[in-house]
Structures are given as C-alpha cells and as structure tokens.
Scaffold this active site. Structure first.
Site, short mmCIF file in Angstrom:
data_model
loop_
_atom_site.label_atom_id
_atom_site.label_comp_id
_atom_site.label_asym_id
_atom_site.label_seq_id
_atom_site.Cartn_x
_atom_site.Cartn_y
_atom_site.Cartn_z
N ARG A 148 0.82 -1.22 0.00
CA ARG A 148 0.00 0.00 0.00
C ARG A 148 0.86 1.27 0.00
O ARG A 148 0.43 2.31 -0.53
CB ARG A 148 -0.94 -0.01 1.21
CG ARG A 148 -1.98 1.12 1.22
CD ARG A 148 -2.95 0.95 2.38
NE ARG A 148 -4.05 1.92 2.34
CZ ARG A 148 -4.23 2.89 3.24
NH1 ARG A 148 -3.39 3.02 4.25
NH2 ARG A 148 -5.25 3.72 3.14
N ILE A 187 -7.27 7.84 -0.70
CA ILE A 187 -7.14 6.39 -0.76
C ILE A 187 -7.95 5.85 0.42
O ILE A 187 -7.78 6.30 1.55
CB ILE A 187 -5.66 5.93 -0.68
CG1 ILE A 187 -5.55 4.41 -0.80
CG2 ILE A 187 -4.97 6.45 0.56
CD1 ILE A 187 -4.12 3.90 -0.91
N SER A 188 -8.90 4.97 0.16
CA SER A 188 -9.78 4.47 1.21
C SER A 188 -8.99 3.74 2.28
O SER A 188 -7.91 3.18 2.01
CB SER A 188 -10.83 3.51 0.63
OG SER A 188 -11.72 4.18 -0.21
N GLN A 189 -9.52 3.73 3.50
CA GLN A 189 -8.84 2.98 4.55
C GLN A 189 -8.89 1.48 4.19
O GLN A 189 -9.83 1.02 3.53
CB GLN A 189 -9.49 3.25 5.90
CG GLN A 189 -10.85 2.62 6.12
CD GLN A 189 -11.40 2.93 7.50
OE1 GLN A 189 -12.12 3.92 7.67
NE2 GLN A 189 -11.08 2.10 8.47
N PRO A 190 -7.90 0.72 4.60
CA PRO A 190 -7.85 -0.70 4.24
C PRO A 190 -9.11 -1.49 4.62
O PRO A 190 -9.54 -2.37 3.86
CB PRO A 190 -6.63 -1.21 5.00
CG PRO A 190 -5.73 -0.01 5.06
CD PRO A 190 -6.65 1.16 5.25
#
Length: 216
Positions: A37, A63-66
């Site tokens: 990431r 960027i979206s959280q995992p």
C-alpha cells in the site's frame, strides 16, 4: 520506493486488525497481505501506509482505509477470472487488490491527474497479476458498456443514486457494491436476479468522497 521485510511485517499486522474487525474472506486478506500500500501514497504518508486510515492522494480524493477496501472486496465475492468493473480508480490500490484476488479488472477514473499517475504506476508493479485489463479516463456514471456484462461492479465514491447504466452492465447473478448517500453513505449490495429484478442488501455506514458526473 521499495517493498521491504518491514513493510511485509506491517501488512501482516494490518491483516490481523482487519480480521478483528470482521473481514473473513481469505482471498481478500491474502490480497491485502500481498499489495504494498505504501507505493500508492505520497512519500510523506508512506510511514503511515499500514494504519487503517484514509489519506489524501491529490485532486481532492483519498485512498480508502484498508478496512473499507477489504469490506467492499468481501461483498463482491470475487472468484479467479471474474470480470470486474471498478468505478473510481483513484490511487489504484483497490484495483491492485482486486487483481491480486484474481479478477480481470476494468477501471474508470474521472480525474485526469489521478488517471495519469495510476496509468503510469500499475503496469510497473510486477506483484500485480493479472494486470488491469483496461484503465479508462471517463465518466463513471456511464460505466464501460463496450466491455459489459461484468461479473461484479464496485463503486469507490459516494453516490446519491445507483446509476442505471451500471445496473444494466451487470450480469445476471452479478454483484454491484456501491456506497449510497450524501454526507454519510450506506454500503449497498445489489444482486441481479434476472433482467429486471435486483436483490438489495445494506451493510452499515461509511464516508466516501462524492461520485461526480460529467466532469470530462
């Protein structure tokens, strides 16, 4: 920037966090464990890449959280060789995760800046296999009718409605995952039962940047 043993250890820790939050799909967890990431973030955020947080990536996008990436991916129930349409390429991280799950990914991005950056990055990552099939600069509301139908469709931005073109491009039996709402979104899953009927499921609140229309 390289991928190191330290990064691998941090990914393993992240996978443990995601399991504790309820992610159970082994295919999803293996993909999260595999994809570096930190390569999808600006260098100033690289040290924080494996925290379960969202970060800015430019063009007023994130960027979206995992956990969000894993949650949406789990809802898709991706199988190897599935043809997946992604609306909102963004940083390319979700794209890479889907590829690592064995999906054949077609992705649309409306922000020129992000499209160019991701188009340059993804082909260079040898770890991504299969490679994304088709990266497109365009209006996500319209999907990619020339490549339809798709086994599944994932929308990575908040939408006020489910765009009808996306519903039309879904195979019978296919799954469409989309966050619906204005300020706060409800994660929504549509399963296409036949030509005219869809089964709807809702799965909790999330926050996404808005899916904008006619920006190109």
């Amino acid at each position: 920037m390289k991928d190191t043993a330290k990064h691998e250890g941090l990914r393993n820790q992240l996978v443990t966090v995601l399991k504790e939050k309820g992610i159970t799909d082994k295919n999803v967890l293996e993909a999260i464990k595999k994809i570096p990431r930190h390569l999808f973030l600006d260098s100033s955020f690289a040290d924080y890449a494996y925290q379960d947080k969202a970060f800015p990536i430019g063009a007023e996008q994130t960027i979206s959280q995992p956990y969000t990436v894993a949650f949406q991916s789990q809802l898709l129930e991706v199988k190897k060789g599935h043809k997946v349409l992604e609306i909102g390429t963004g940083s390319g991280y979700q794209t890479a995760v889907l590829c690592a799950m064995g999906a054949i990914v077609y992705s649309v991005e409306r922000q020129k800046e992000l499209f160019k950056k991701t188009l340059n990055l993804l082909p260079k990552l040898d770890i991504i296999n299969p490679k994304p099939k088709y990266l497109s600069f365009g209006d996500g509301y319209k999907g990619l009718p020339n490549f339809a139908p798709f086994d599944s469709i994932i929308v990575t931005a908040g939408a006020p409605i489910i765009p009808e073109p996306l519903m039309a491009q879904l195979k019978i039996g296919g799954r469409l995952v989309i966050p619906l709402g204005e300020e706060v979104q409800i994660m929504t899953l549509l399963i296409r039962k036949n030509e005219t009927q869809f089964e709807k499921h809702e799965s909790g609140e999330f926050r996404f940047v808005p899916l904008l229309e006619d920006k190109n």
